[in-house]
Design a protein around this motif. Structure first.
Motif, PDB file in Angstrom:
ATOM      1  N   ASN A 229      -9.237   1.172   2.271  1.00 42.47           N
ATOM      2  CA  ASN A 229      -9.140  -0.344   1.981  1.00 42.47           C
ATOM      3  C   ASN A 229      -9.754  -1.210   2.906  1.00 42.47           C
ATOM      4  OD1 ASN A 229      -8.310  -2.452   0.184  1.00 42.47           O
ATOM      5  ND2 ASN A 229      -6.239  -2.201   1.166  1.00 42.47           N
TER       6      ASN A 229
ATOM      7  N   GLN B 141       0.935  -1.105  -0.040  1.00 45.24           N
ATOM      8  CA  GLN B 141       0.012  -0.191  -0.083  1.00 45.24           C
ATOM      9  C   GLN B 141       0.992   1.203  -0.035  1.00 45.24           C
ATOM     10  OE1 GLN B 141      -3.659   0.045   0.375  1.00 45.24           O
ATOM     11  NE2 GLN B 141      -3.603   2.264  -0.091  1.00 45.24           N
TER      12      GLN B 141
ATOM     13  N   ASP C  21      -5.943   6.269   2.851  1.00 47.61           N
ATOM     14  CA  ASP C  21      -6.055   5.020   1.832  1.00 47.61           C
ATOM     15  C   ASP C  21      -6.202   3.657   2.706  1.00 47.61           C
ATOM     16  OD1 ASP C  21      -5.766   6.914  -0.350  1.00 47.61           O
ATOM     17  OD2 ASP C  21      -3.608   6.430  -0.571  1.00 47.61           O
ATOM     18  N   VAL C  22      -5.084   3.649   3.430  1.00 49.62           N
ATOM     19  CA  VAL C  22      -5.259   2.432   4.255  1.00 49.62           C
ATOM     20  C   VAL C  22      -6.519   1.937   4.800  1.00 49.62           C
ATOM     21  CG1 VAL C  22      -4.223   1.101   6.390  1.00 49.62           C
ATOM     22  CG2 VAL C  22      -2.814   2.146   4.739  1.00 49.62           C
TER      23      VAL C  22
END
Length: 81
Positions: free
Chosen positions: A69, A31, A65-66
């Motif tokens: 996700n 990632q 983003d993490v």
């Protein structure tokens, strides 16, 4: 001699947890690499200087983003159950 037996015992007794930890860390690394590349492409197209790995890893963009996700994976798994 006792130290190596202790380490071997630790690895044997915790191998599943260590395997999941390794998978988790490799996922975060992937990632990090992919997110930084995407962010730098956006920055270069906006004529701004690219960022390094540490700057990206400590940015809110990486955190967002993490979590997005993980949220999408969690929701996908709970809605299909």
């Amino acid at each position: 001699m006792t130290v190596s037996r202790g380490a071997g015992r630790f690895l044997r007794e915790n191998s599943l947890g260590l395997a999941f930890l390794l998978g988790f860390l490799l996922t975060l690394l992937g990632q990090l690499i992919a997110g930084r590349a995407e962010m730098n492409n956006d920055l270069v197209s906006a004529q701004l200087p690219p960022v390094g790995y540490l700057a990206y890893a400590t940015s809110s963009d990486f955190a967002v983003d993490v979590t997005e996700n993980w949220q999408s994976e969690y929701l996908q798994n709970t809605c299909n159950a």
